[in-house]
Design a protein around this motif. Structure first.
Motif, PDB file in Angstrom:
ATOM      1  N   ASP A 186       0.848  -1.197   0.000  1.00  0.00           N
ATOM      2  CA  ASP A 186       0.000   0.000   0.000  1.00  0.00           C
ATOM      3  C   ASP A 186       0.882   1.245   0.000  1.00  0.00           C
ATOM      4  O   ASP A 186       2.064   1.180   0.295  1.00  0.00           O
ATOM      5  N   LYS A 187       0.260   2.355  -0.337  1.00  0.00           N
ATOM      6  CA  LYS A 187       1.036   3.585  -0.508  1.00  0.00           C
ATOM      7  C   LYS A 187       1.731   4.043   0.765  1.00  0.00           C
ATOM      8  O   LYS A 187       2.819   4.613   0.704  1.00  0.00           O
ATOM      9  N   TRP A 188       1.126   3.795   1.910  1.00  0.00           N
ATOM     10  CA  TRP A 188       1.676   4.354   3.143  1.00  0.00           C
ATOM     11  C   TRP A 188       3.047   3.788   3.476  1.00  0.00           C
ATOM     12  O   TRP A 188       3.921   4.517   3.949  1.00  0.00           O
ATOM     13  N   MET A 189       3.252   2.506   3.224  1.00  0.00           N
ATOM     14  CA  MET A 189       4.546   1.906   3.550  1.00  0.00           C
ATOM     15  C   MET A 189       5.653   2.533   2.704  1.00  0.00           C
ATOM     16  O   MET A 189       6.724   2.858   3.222  1.00  0.00           O
ATOM     17  N   LEU A 202       6.303   6.075   3.906  1.00  0.00           N
ATOM     18  CA  LEU A 202       7.086   6.097   5.149  1.00  0.00           C
ATOM     19  C   LEU A 202       8.559   5.831   4.864  1.00  0.00           C
ATOM     20  O   LEU A 202       9.441   6.511   5.404  1.00  0.00           O
ATOM     21  N   LEU A 203       8.824   4.845   4.016  1.00  0.00           N
ATOM     22  CA  LEU A 203      10.211   4.570   3.651  1.00  0.00           C
ATOM     23  C   LEU A 203      10.834   5.767   2.928  1.00  0.00           C
ATOM     24  O   LEU A 203      11.990   6.114   3.162  1.00  0.00           O
ATOM     25  N   ARG A 204      10.057   6.416   2.070  1.00  0.00           N
ATOM     26  CA  ARG A 204      10.538   7.629   1.393  1.00  0.00           C
ATOM     27  C   ARG A 204      10.938   8.684   2.422  1.00  0.00           C
ATOM     28  O   ARG A 204      12.012   9.277   2.338  1.00  0.00           O
ATOM     29  N   ASP A 205      10.054   8.898   3.401  1.00  0.00           N
ATOM     30  CA  ASP A 205      10.323   9.926   4.401  1.00  0.00           C
ATOM     31  C   ASP A 205      11.558   9.602   5.225  1.00  0.00           C
ATOM     32  O   ASP A 205      12.344  10.494   5.561  1.00  0.00           O
ATOM     33  N   ILE A 206      11.748   8.340   5.556  1.00  0.00           N
ATOM     34  CA  ILE A 206      12.925   7.938   6.326  1.00  0.00           C
ATOM     35  C   ILE A 206      14.185   8.061   5.468  1.00  0.00           C
ATOM     36  O   ILE A 206      15.184   8.634   5.894  1.00  0.00           O
ATOM     37  N   MET A 207      14.128   7.522   4.256  1.00  0.00           N
ATOM     38  CA  MET A 207      15.326   7.453   3.412  1.00  0.00           C
ATOM     39  C   MET A 207      15.718   8.779   2.787  1.00  0.00           C
ATOM     40  O   MET A 207      16.882   9.167   2.811  1.00  0.00           O
ATOM     41  N   ASN A 211      13.991  11.941   3.158  1.00  0.00           N
ATOM     42  CA  ASN A 211      13.623  13.185   3.839  1.00  0.00           C
ATOM     43  C   ASN A 211      14.127  13.260   5.277  1.00  0.00           C
ATOM     44  O   ASN A 211      13.856  14.242   5.967  1.00  0.00           O
ATOM     45  N   GLY A 212      14.814  12.223   5.746  1.00  0.00           N
ATOM     46  CA  GLY A 212      15.419  12.258   7.075  1.00  0.00           C
ATOM     47  C   GLY A 212      14.439  12.307   8.233  1.00  0.00           C
ATOM     48  O   GLY A 212      14.789  12.733   9.325  1.00  0.00           O
ATOM     49  N   LYS A 213      13.212  11.854   8.012  1.00  0.00           N
ATOM     50  CA  LYS A 213      12.222  11.870   9.086  1.00  0.00           C
ATOM     51  C   LYS A 213      12.370  10.625   9.946  1.00  0.00           C
ATOM     52  O   LYS A 213      12.672   9.554   9.440  1.00  0.00           O
ATOM     53  N   LEU A 243       5.552  12.575  14.739  1.00  0.00           N
ATOM     54  CA  LEU A 243       5.065  13.896  14.309  1.00  0.00           C
ATOM     55  C   LEU A 243       5.651  14.311  12.962  1.00  0.00           C
ATOM     56  O   LEU A 243       4.962  14.946  12.155  1.00  0.00           O
ATOM     57  N   GLU A 244       6.897  13.949  12.701  1.00  0.00           N
ATOM     58  CA  GLU A 244       7.480  14.261  11.392  1.00  0.00           C
ATOM     59  C   GLU A 244       6.752  13.499  10.279  1.00  0.00           C
ATOM     60  O   GLU A 244       6.460  14.070   9.230  1.00  0.00           O
ATOM     61  N   PHE A 245       6.433  12.234  10.524  1.00  0.00           N
ATOM     62  CA  PHE A 245       5.690  11.457   9.526  1.00  0.00           C
ATOM     63  C   PHE A 245       4.299  12.054   9.304  1.00  0.00           C
ATOM     64  O   PHE A 245       3.824  12.151   8.185  1.00  0.00           O
ATOM     65  N   ARG A 246       3.649  12.461  10.387  1.00  0.00           N
ATOM     66  CA  ARG A 246       2.307  13.043  10.289  1.00  0.00           C
ATOM     67  C   ARG A 246       2.315  14.347   9.506  1.00  0.00           C
ATOM     68  O   ARG A 246       1.317  14.721   8.909  1.00  0.00           O
ATOM     69  N   ALA A 247       3.436  15.060   9.512  1.00  0.00           N
ATOM     70  CA  ALA A 247       3.522  16.357   8.843  1.00  0.00           C
ATOM     71  C   ALA A 247       3.742  16.239   7.331  1.00  0.00           C
ATOM     72  O   ALA A 247       3.757  17.252   6.636  1.00  0.00           O
ATOM     73  N   SER A 248       3.894  15.034   6.817  1.00  0.00           N
ATOM     74  CA  SER A 248       4.103  14.861   5.372  1.00  0.00           C
ATOM     75  C   SER A 248       2.880  15.342   4.599  1.00  0.00           C
ATOM     76  O   SER A 248       1.765  15.342   5.106  1.00  0.00           O
ATOM     77  N   ASP A 249       3.094  15.719   3.355  1.00  0.00           N
ATOM     78  CA  ASP A 249       2.038  16.276   2.513  1.00  0.00           C
ATOM     79  C   ASP A 249       0.820  15.370   2.374  1.00  0.00           C
ATOM     80  O   ASP A 249      -0.296  15.850   2.205  1.00  0.00           O
ATOM     81  N   GLU A 250       1.029  14.056   2.435  1.00  0.00           N
ATOM     82  CA  GLU A 250      -0.069  13.115   2.194  1.00  0.00           C
ATOM     83  C   GLU A 250      -1.036  12.982   3.367  1.00  0.00           C
ATOM     84  O   GLU A 250      -2.105  12.412   3.221  1.00  0.00           O
TER      85      GLU A 250
END
Length: 140
Positions: free
Chosen positions: A21-24, A27-32, A34-36, A40-47
């Protein structure tokens, strides 16, 4: 680690059950890229992932050993989600998804990483993997 019932032993099924699914992938995008590392950092993503979905997806990543959860050294009531070696092995896959998405959606994508990948993909992958390991190890 919690074990999960699988529909089959097929390696593609295993991957789809984790990343299907898109969320996984986001999340990996944000970690890899975007340095999240925090909820709270994950929640702040555009999606705008919901808290309940985020909790569920982070627990799957934890149970699968793709991320680990540590207490923030700056705030004992805050947890950080750090990518493991198993997760770092996904960098080449995520780079391919990034390249494909940027080819067909040229308006999007982390320009810095796209430029690095276009310049020297193998070097960019190695550098990203090293950066992720160093970041994770800074909390050890």
């Amino acid at each position: 680690m919690k074990t999960t019932e699988r529909r089959s032993t097929c390696p593609i099924n295993y991957s789809v059950e984790i990343f299907g699914d898109k969320w996984m992938l986001l999340l990996l995008r944000d970690i890899m890229f975007n340095g999240k590392n925090s909820f709270l950092e994950f929640r702040a993503s555009d999606e705008k992932i919901s808290s309940a979905v985020l909790t569920e997806k982070l627990n799957i990543l934890l149970n699968e050993g793709i991320v680990s959860k540590v207490t923030s050294p700056k705030n004992a009531s805050k947890f950080l989600y750090l990518i493991t070696d198993k997760g770092i092995e996904l960098v080449p896959v995520m780079v391919e998804i990034l390249k494909w998405g940027s080819r067909y959606n040229p308006d999007g994508g982390p320009k810095t990483w796209l430029d690095r990948i276009k310049s020297n993909e193998k070097k960019a992958i190695t550098e990203l993997q090293d950066e992720l390991r160093n970041h994770r190890n800074s909390f050890a």
